[in-house]
Design an enzyme around this catalytic site. Structure first.
Site, PDB file in Angstrom:
ATOM      1  N   ARG A  16      43.635  31.719  35.192  1.00 12.39           N
ATOM      2  CA  ARG A  16      43.183  32.265  36.462  1.00 12.39           C
ATOM      3  C   ARG A  16      41.972  31.502  37.046  1.00 12.39           C
ATOM      4  O   ARG A  16      41.961  30.287  37.029  1.00 12.39           O
ATOM      5  CB  ARG A  16      42.917  33.778  36.279  1.00 12.39           C
ATOM      6  CG  ARG A  16      44.249  34.534  36.064  1.00 12.39           C
ATOM      7  CD  ARG A  16      44.071  35.950  35.540  1.00 12.39           C
ATOM      8  NE  ARG A  16      43.209  36.790  36.322  1.00 12.39           N
ATOM      9  CZ  ARG A  16      43.590  37.540  37.372  1.00 12.39           C
ATOM     10  NH1 ARG A  16      44.835  37.538  37.766  1.00 12.39           N
ATOM     11  NH2 ARG A  16      42.714  38.294  38.001  1.00 12.39           N
ATOM     12  N   ASP A 142      30.196  39.748  41.751  1.00 12.46           N
ATOM     13  CA  ASP A 142      31.265  40.446  42.478  1.00 12.46           C
ATOM     14  C   ASP A 142      30.616  41.108  43.687  1.00 12.46           C
ATOM     15  O   ASP A 142      29.443  41.508  43.609  1.00 12.46           O
ATOM     16  CB  ASP A 142      31.884  41.530  41.566  1.00 12.46           C
ATOM     17  CG  ASP A 142      33.216  42.054  42.091  1.00 12.46           C
ATOM     18  OD1 ASP A 142      33.268  42.514  43.248  1.00 12.46           O
ATOM     19  OD2 ASP A 142      34.204  42.008  41.346  1.00 12.46           O
ATOM     20  N   TYR A 155      31.507  48.714  35.370  1.00  8.68           N
ATOM     21  CA  TYR A 155      31.700  47.337  35.861  1.00  8.68           C
ATOM     22  C   TYR A 155      30.697  47.033  36.983  1.00  8.68           C
ATOM     23  O   TYR A 155      30.050  45.982  36.982  1.00  8.68           O
ATOM     24  CB  TYR A 155      33.138  47.167  36.363  1.00  8.68           C
ATOM     25  CG  TYR A 155      33.411  45.829  37.012  1.00  8.68           C
ATOM     26  CD1 TYR A 155      33.640  44.689  36.237  1.00  8.68           C
ATOM     27  CD2 TYR A 155      33.431  45.696  38.404  1.00  8.68           C
ATOM     28  CE1 TYR A 155      33.896  43.456  36.836  1.00  8.68           C
ATOM     29  CE2 TYR A 155      33.684  44.479  39.015  1.00  8.68           C
ATOM     30  CZ  TYR A 155      33.917  43.356  38.221  1.00  8.68           C
ATOM     31  OH  TYR A 155      34.159  42.132  38.816  1.00  8.68           O
TER      32      TYR A 155
HETATM   33  N1  NAP Z   1      39.967  38.105  40.562  1.00 11.86           N
HETATM   34  C1  NAP Z   1      39.223  38.410  41.633  1.00 11.86           C
HETATM   35  O1  NAP Z   1      39.713  38.514  42.761  1.00 11.86           O
HETATM   36  C2  NAP Z   1      37.747  38.622  41.455  1.00 11.86           C
HETATM   37  C3  NAP Z   1      37.051  39.378  42.404  1.00 11.86           C
HETATM   38  C4  NAP Z   1      35.683  39.576  42.234  1.00 11.86           C
HETATM   39  C5  NAP Z   1      35.026  39.002  41.152  1.00 11.86           C
HETATM   40  N2  NAP Z   1      35.725  38.265  40.241  1.00 11.86           N
HETATM   41  C6  NAP Z   1      35.023  37.672  39.107  1.00 11.86           C
HETATM   42  O2  NAP Z   1      35.445  36.316  38.983  1.00 11.86           O
HETATM   43  C7  NAP Z   1      35.534  35.972  37.575  1.00 11.86           C
HETATM   44  C8  NAP Z   1      36.947  35.493  37.255  1.00 11.86           C
HETATM   45  O3  NAP Z   1      37.886  36.467  37.661  1.00 11.86           O
HETATM   46  P1  NAP Z   1      39.353  36.557  37.007  1.00 11.86           P
HETATM   47  O4  NAP Z   1      40.054  37.644  37.731  1.00 11.86           O
HETATM   48  O5  NAP Z   1      39.944  35.198  36.920  1.00 11.86           O
HETATM   49  O6  NAP Z   1      38.935  37.064  35.527  1.00 11.86           O
HETATM   50  P2  NAP Z   1      39.886  37.737  34.429  1.00 11.86           P
HETATM   51  O7  NAP Z   1      41.195  37.042  34.454  1.00 11.86           O
HETATM   52  O8  NAP Z   1      39.895  39.216  34.625  1.00 11.86           O
HETATM   53  O9  NAP Z   1      39.054  37.436  33.086  1.00 11.86           O
HETATM   54  C9  NAP Z   1      38.723  36.109  32.708  1.00 11.86           C
HETATM   55  C10 NAP Z   1      38.681  36.001  31.227  1.00 11.86           C
HETATM   56  O10 NAP Z   1      37.583  36.731  30.672  1.00 11.86           O
HETATM   57  C11 NAP Z   1      37.784  36.743  29.284  1.00 11.86           C
HETATM   58  N3  NAP Z   1      37.133  37.879  28.637  1.00 11.86           N
HETATM   59  C12 NAP Z   1      37.118  39.175  28.990  1.00 11.86           C
HETATM   60  N4  NAP Z   1      36.436  39.906  28.066  1.00 11.86           N
HETATM   61  C13 NAP Z   1      36.026  39.036  27.113  1.00 11.86           C
HETATM   62  C14 NAP Z   1      35.310  39.167  25.892  1.00 11.86           C
HETATM   63  N5  NAP Z   1      34.850  40.333  25.446  1.00 11.86           N
HETATM   64  N6  NAP Z   1      35.090  38.056  25.158  1.00 11.86           N
HETATM   65  C15 NAP Z   1      35.534  36.867  25.572  1.00 11.86           C
HETATM   66  N7  NAP Z   1      36.223  36.668  26.704  1.00 11.86           N
HETATM   67  C16 NAP Z   1      36.465  37.745  27.460  1.00 11.86           C
HETATM   68  C17 NAP Z   1      39.311  36.789  29.059  1.00 11.86           C
HETATM   69  O11 NAP Z   1      39.631  35.728  28.141  1.00 11.86           O
HETATM   70  P3  NAP Z   1      40.947  35.743  27.189  1.00 11.86           P
HETATM   71  O12 NAP Z   1      42.130  35.878  28.142  1.00 11.86           O
HETATM   72  O13 NAP Z   1      40.918  34.453  26.490  1.00 11.86           O
HETATM   73  O14 NAP Z   1      40.821  36.928  26.274  1.00 11.86           O
HETATM   74  C18 NAP Z   1      39.877  36.552  30.466  1.00 11.86           C
HETATM   75  O15 NAP Z   1      40.966  35.658  30.513  1.00 11.86           O
HETATM   76  C19 NAP Z   1      35.125  37.226  36.811  1.00 11.86           C
HETATM   77  O16 NAP Z   1      33.754  37.151  36.503  1.00 11.86           O
HETATM   78  C20 NAP Z   1      35.384  38.346  37.809  1.00 11.86           C
HETATM   79  O17 NAP Z   1      34.568  39.489  37.581  1.00 11.86           O
HETATM   80  C21 NAP Z   1      37.072  38.069  40.362  1.00 11.86           C
END
Ligand code: NAP
Length: 253
Positions: A16, A142, A155
């Site tokens: 992602r 976020d 969160y």
């Molecule tokens: N997606 C959006 O639209 C959005 C919106 C607002 C903010 N954000 C922020 O942008 C960033 C990336 O978003 P995303 O949606 O791509 O993230 P995500 O897919 O929800 O999470 C990214 C990775 O975090 C790792 N993770 C979670 N808990 C963990 C732990 N305890 N120890 C180690 N690794 C851990 C996981 O790794 P593994 O898979 O290897 O376990 C997961 O693949 C995040 O900080 C998110 O809060 C995203």
């Protein structure tokens, strides 16, 4: 011999947004350390993809960010592998609802550890190397750090702390290390693999969310990676700031 190529660690980078950040930094000639927890296969596939493009330019390291010893070990390995360190991107994050009345101690720890505690302790462990190489830290926050997301109090609290972390680190690590953040809006819909059906976003709710975004669409991973590159490479006089990348969503919350 320490490498002359810059080194970046991106947490949660197997898939992602994190994977796109790692790809983009690699394209900009960084060597990249891809951190993962459960996604070992995806992390190794990304390492292979990047090493095919440039030999010995990517490694992956597993760590559970709930565990301080593993956090410190991740930092030590990331720095030691190429014997230099330039950029920490705190991207890993747990995200799920925690309604009042249904939230456990374990939920609190999962959400606070990945979004707040690990970014702090990684920054602390890597600060000496970052100072030496005049590097920088980018924390992914976020838009809900400022205006809470309903039923996601832990969160939202964790991301609010993440924003304050950016400011406090920027003050404390100046003048050698710049520290900034990015507050994304809707970029990718949450990964529903591990969610209860009741916690999944319905198509109708997705449409409702899109309708509230002035630019009328979700962002793209590139919107985040371009902001990372700007903050890391082209913003030498910016520190302690959190840039919102949300298509105008915060105007309508
Ligand atoms: N997606 C959006 O639209 C959005 C919106 C607002 C903010 N954000 C922020 O942008 C960033 C990336 O978003 P995303 O949606 O791509 O993230 P995500 O897919 O929800 O999470 C990214 C990775 O975090 C790792 N993770 C979670 N808990 C963990 C732990 N305890 N120890 C180690 N690794 C851990 C996981 O790794 P593994 O898979 O290897 O376990 C997961 O693949 C995040 O900080 C998110 O809060 C995203």
């Amino acid at each position: 011999m320490p490498t002359t190529t810059k080194v970046a660690l991106v947490t949660g980078a197997a898939k992602r947004i994190g994977a796109e950040i790692a790809r983009q930094l690699h394209q900009e000639n960084f060597n990249v350390v891809i951190h993962y927890h459960h996604s070992a296969k995806a992390a190794q596939a990304l390492v292979d993809e990047l090493n095919d493009l440039r030999e010995k330019s990517a490694i992956c390291i597993a760590a559970d960010l709930n565990n301080l010893a593993q956090i410190n070990n991740l930092a030590a390995q990331a720095e030691q592998y190429w014997q230099r360190f330039d950029l920490l991107v705190n991207n890993a994050s747990s995200f799920y609802p925690t309604p009042i009345g249904e939230t456990s101690d374990d939920d609190w720890n999962q959400l606070i550890n990945s979004n707040l505690k690990a970014p702090f302790f990684l920054a602390q462990a890597l600060a000496p190397a970052l100072k030496k190489y005049r590097g920088c830290i980018i924390n992914i926050a976020d838009i809900y750090a400022d205006k809470p997301l309903k039923k996601h109090s832990v969160y939202s609290i964790a991301k609010a702390g993440n924003v304050m972390l950016t400011k406090t680190l920027a003050q404390e690590l100046a003048p050698d290390v710049r520290v900034n953040g990015i507050a994304p809006g809707a970029i990718l819909w949450p990964d529903d693999d591990h969610k209860k059906p009741v916690d999944r976003l319905s198509d109708e709710n997705k449409e409702k969310m899109l309708a509230k975004i002035p630019l009328q669409q979700r962002g793209h991973e590139l919107d985040i990676t371009h902001t990372i590159l700007f903050l890391a490479k082209n913003a030498p006089y910016i520190t302690g700031q959190v840039l919102t990348v949300d298509g105008g969503r915060t105007l309508t919350i």
